[in-house]
Design an enzyme around this catalytic site. Sequence first.
Site, PDB file in Angstrom:
ATOM      1  N   LEU A  35      54.305  19.905  28.639  1.00 44.64           N
ATOM      2  CA  LEU A  35      53.778  21.236  27.812  1.00 44.64           C
ATOM      3  C   LEU A  35      52.204  21.269  27.628  1.00 44.64           C
ATOM      4  O   LEU A  35      51.803  22.098  27.420  1.00 44.64           O
ATOM      5  CB  LEU A  35      54.628  21.404  26.712  1.00 44.64           C
ATOM      6  CG  LEU A  35      56.075  21.053  26.528  1.00 44.64           C
ATOM      7  CD1 LEU A  35      56.705  21.488  25.455  1.00 44.64           C
ATOM      8  CD2 LEU A  35      56.707  22.346  27.653  1.00 44.64           C
ATOM      9  N   SER A  61      53.275  29.731  33.586  1.00 43.76           N
ATOM     10  CA  SER A  61      52.878  30.818  32.708  1.00 43.76           C
ATOM     11  C   SER A  61      52.758  32.189  33.082  1.00 43.76           C
ATOM     12  O   SER A  61      52.411  32.387  34.467  1.00 43.76           O
ATOM     13  CB  SER A  61      51.467  30.523  32.092  1.00 43.76           C
ATOM     14  OG  SER A  61      50.934  31.735  31.525  1.00 43.76           O
ATOM     15  N   TYR A 101      42.257  29.495  33.334  1.00 41.46           N
ATOM     16  CA  TYR A 101      43.458  29.196  32.781  1.00 41.46           C
ATOM     17  C   TYR A 101      44.872  29.451  33.787  1.00 41.46           C
ATOM     18  O   TYR A 101      45.696  28.519  34.258  1.00 41.46           O
ATOM     19  CB  TYR A 101      43.948  29.538  31.620  1.00 41.46           C
ATOM     20  CG  TYR A 101      45.185  29.651  31.106  1.00 41.46           C
ATOM     21  CD1 TYR A 101      45.562  28.227  30.474  1.00 41.46           C
ATOM     22  CD2 TYR A 101      46.138  30.389  31.170  1.00 41.46           C
ATOM     23  CE1 TYR A 101      47.011  27.980  30.191  1.00 41.46           C
ATOM     24  CE2 TYR A 101      47.369  30.185  30.693  1.00 41.46           C
ATOM     25  CZ  TYR A 101      47.913  29.032  30.346  1.00 41.46           C
ATOM     26  OH  TYR A 101      49.071  28.640  29.677  1.00 41.46           O
ATOM     27  N   ALA A 131      48.482  21.231  27.584  1.00 43.66           N
ATOM     28  CA  ALA A 131      47.466  21.865  28.479  1.00 43.66           C
ATOM     29  C   ALA A 131      46.248  22.592  27.617  1.00 43.66           C
ATOM     30  O   ALA A 131      46.527  22.580  26.356  1.00 43.66           O
ATOM     31  CB  ALA A 131      48.186  23.191  29.144  1.00 43.66           C
ATOM     32  N   GLY A 172      52.327  17.231  24.944  1.00 44.80           N
ATOM     33  CA  GLY A 172      52.189  18.568  24.145  1.00 44.80           C
ATOM     34  C   GLY A 172      53.229  18.534  22.898  1.00 44.80           C
ATOM     35  O   GLY A 172      53.487  19.821  22.572  1.00 44.80           O
ATOM     36  N   GLU A 203      50.382  34.151  33.022  1.00 42.03           N
ATOM     37  CA  GLU A 203      49.222  34.528  33.268  1.00 42.03           C
ATOM     38  C   GLU A 203      48.916  34.104  34.722  1.00 42.03           C
ATOM     39  O   GLU A 203      47.974  34.359  35.351  1.00 42.03           O
ATOM     40  CB  GLU A 203      48.326  33.185  32.391  1.00 42.03           C
ATOM     41  CG  GLU A 203      48.102  33.894  31.062  1.00 42.03           C
ATOM     42  CD  GLU A 203      47.146  35.253  30.857  1.00 42.03           C
ATOM     43  OE1 GLU A 203      46.155  35.194  31.435  1.00 42.03           O
ATOM     44  OE2 GLU A 203      47.805  36.180  30.552  1.00 42.03           O
TER      45      GLU A 203
HETATM   46  O1  G4F Z   1      47.607  35.900  22.297  1.00 40.94           O
HETATM   47  P1  G4F Z   1      46.382  35.542  23.455  1.00 40.94           P
HETATM   48  O2  G4F Z   1      45.177  34.836  23.447  1.00 40.94           O
HETATM   49  O3  G4F Z   1      47.543  35.221  24.709  1.00 40.94           O
HETATM   50  P2  G4F Z   1      47.347  35.059  26.336  1.00 40.94           P
HETATM   51  O4  G4F Z   1      46.070  35.258  26.527  1.00 40.94           O
HETATM   52  O5  G4F Z   1      48.493  36.390  26.606  1.00 40.94           O
HETATM   53  O6  G4F Z   1      48.137  33.736  26.634  1.00 40.94           O
HETATM   54  C1  G4F Z   1      49.398  33.211  25.856  1.00 40.94           C
HETATM   55  O7  G4F Z   1      50.212  33.472  26.660  1.00 40.94           O
HETATM   56  C2  G4F Z   1      50.407  32.663  27.711  1.00 40.94           C
HETATM   57  C3  G4F Z   1      51.899  33.288  28.478  1.00 40.94           C
HETATM   58  O8  G4F Z   1      51.735  34.220  29.178  1.00 40.94           O
HETATM   59  C4  G4F Z   1      50.016  31.346  27.715  1.00 40.94           C
HETATM   60  F1  G4F Z   1      50.394  30.959  29.239  1.00 40.94           F
HETATM   61  C5  G4F Z   1      48.906  31.119  27.194  1.00 40.94           C
HETATM   62  O9  G4F Z   1      48.701  29.855  27.093  1.00 40.94           O
HETATM   63  C6  G4F Z   1      48.838  31.663  25.854  1.00 40.94           C
HETATM   64  O10 G4F Z   1      49.698  31.051  25.169  1.00 40.94           O
HETATM   65  O11 G4F Z   1      46.125  36.977  23.780  1.00 40.94           O
HETATM   66  C7  G4F Z   1      46.931  38.218  24.083  1.00 40.94           C
HETATM   67  C8  G4F Z   1      46.114  39.423  24.598  1.00 40.94           C
HETATM   68  C9  G4F Z   1      45.189  39.166  25.499  1.00 40.94           C
HETATM   69  O12 G4F Z   1      45.319  40.403  26.347  1.00 40.94           O
HETATM   70  C10 G4F Z   1      43.836  39.565  24.599  1.00 40.94           C
HETATM   71  O13 G4F Z   1      42.703  40.061  25.369  1.00 40.94           O
HETATM   72  O14 G4F Z   1      45.520  39.875  23.247  1.00 40.94           O
HETATM   73  C11 G4F Z   1      44.303  40.175  23.727  1.00 40.94           C
HETATM   74  N1  G4F Z   1      43.543  40.071  22.491  1.00 40.94           N
HETATM   75  C12 G4F Z   1      42.875  41.048  21.804  1.00 40.94           C
HETATM   76  N2  G4F Z   1      42.129  40.789  20.615  1.00 40.94           N
HETATM   77  C13 G4F Z   1      43.080  38.879  21.850  1.00 40.94           C
HETATM   78  C14 G4F Z   1      42.402  39.347  20.863  1.00 40.94           C
HETATM   79  N3  G4F Z   1      43.481  37.801  21.890  1.00 40.94           N
HETATM   80  C15 G4F Z   1      43.012  36.798  21.354  1.00 40.94           C
HETATM   81  N4  G4F Z   1      43.335  35.502  21.323  1.00 40.94           N
HETATM   82  N5  G4F Z   1      42.202  37.119  20.002  1.00 40.94           N
HETATM   83  C16 G4F Z   1      41.733  38.300  19.789  1.00 40.94           C
HETATM   84  O15 G4F Z   1      41.027  38.643  18.842  1.00 40.94           O
END
Ligand code: G4F
Length: 337
Positions: A84, A129, A153, A86, A10, A131
């Site tokens: 890293l 993570s 995930y 994934a 990664g 998550e």
């Molecule tokens: O930025 P996100 O997609 O990150 P998420 O799902 O928290 O995961 C990231 O962090 C993790 C570490 O805890 C990693 F393991 C993982 O690989 C990744 O890097 O979403 C954050 C939040 C979620 O609750 C999602 O439902 O934002 C909310 N959200 C609201 N609108 C959205 C959106 N997320 C995304 N991606 N896009 C939207 O339009």
Amino acid sequence: MSQKRAFITGITGQDGSYLAELLLSKDYEVHGLVRRVALEDPENRLSRLASIRSQLHFHSGSLESYASIHHVLGRIQPDECYHLAAQSFVTYSFDDEFTTLQANINGTHYLLSALKSIAPNCLFYFAGSSEMFGQADEVPQNERTRFHPRSTYGISKVAGFELTRNYREAYGLRACNGILFNHESPRRGFEFVTRKITSGVARILAGKSDEVRLGNLEARRDWGHAREYVAAMWLMLQQPEPDDYVIATGETHSVADVVEVAFDAAGLDWRKYVVCDRDLHRPSEVNVLSGDASKARRELGWEPRIHFRELILEMLAHDCQAQGVTLATGAWTDSKQ
Ligand code: G4F
């Protein structure tokens, strides 16, 4: 002492690029696993590594193949291995559960198994993570909090975590799990919510777009800066005994807070531009994540210094610069403080 050799899967991503820079600054010989297509299209696929590319050693290979991993590790004989790579986009894991589980679990298993036979003294870092906590029954979450993942995930990361722990306990591998909460930067992928927002605001300022379409604005995360989080990965591997650590800021903010900080800094009223789209909600959401990194603070001496607002403003300033627009409210100046 001879130069230490590190191997990063990664390496082309946000964390891999910061980690490679850190290890080079510590005089490591840095090797990275990349797909063949990346070597054929370095301008795009190795863009985060542009400034250090000539100092790195790339190996084309695939985490889907045990033979490939075995071969690459045999050639490198690393002292430290940072895993890293994934399928890391949670949203996508709802669309393709099978690829997420196969790539994330098998990749980790192949690496651990190959290390056991080829380089059993190699220090190993697994990118766990927050998550994995999912619908946690305590806030904040620490190393003893029960896992309740809410996506394949998260499930794949729990499996990787347990594989890493089992190889440590069963075969004596010096393997650590980092349980990293969300970490962002100007190198974050555009699909993640922080970058989607900061790049969306920059595009609006540049006149290229008139909306940012988002899902759940109420979700709360513990967001830190990726550059600081990779330093914690390295620190974990320098401890006398391998162990597992939560890495987090302890501060939580909602997606709506990210929206407000970014639009305010741009002098825009977010209500005119943000479109809430039910289709972007996840089938099972993780509502709130907040990490307790006191073990890392105590044992690693690790502490986050960059806070939420500064992080978002740094990302916004970077995205505005890329779009050739200037921020009227001085976010760029804030980010440099
Ligand atoms: O930025 P996100 O997609 O990150 P998420 O799902 O928290 O995961 C990231 O962090 C993790 C570490 O805890 C990693 F393991 C993982 O690989 C990744 O890097 O979403 C954050 C939040 C979620 O609750 C999602 O439902 O934002 C909310 N959200 C609201 N609108 C959205 C959106 N997320 C995304 N991606 N896009 C939207 O339009």
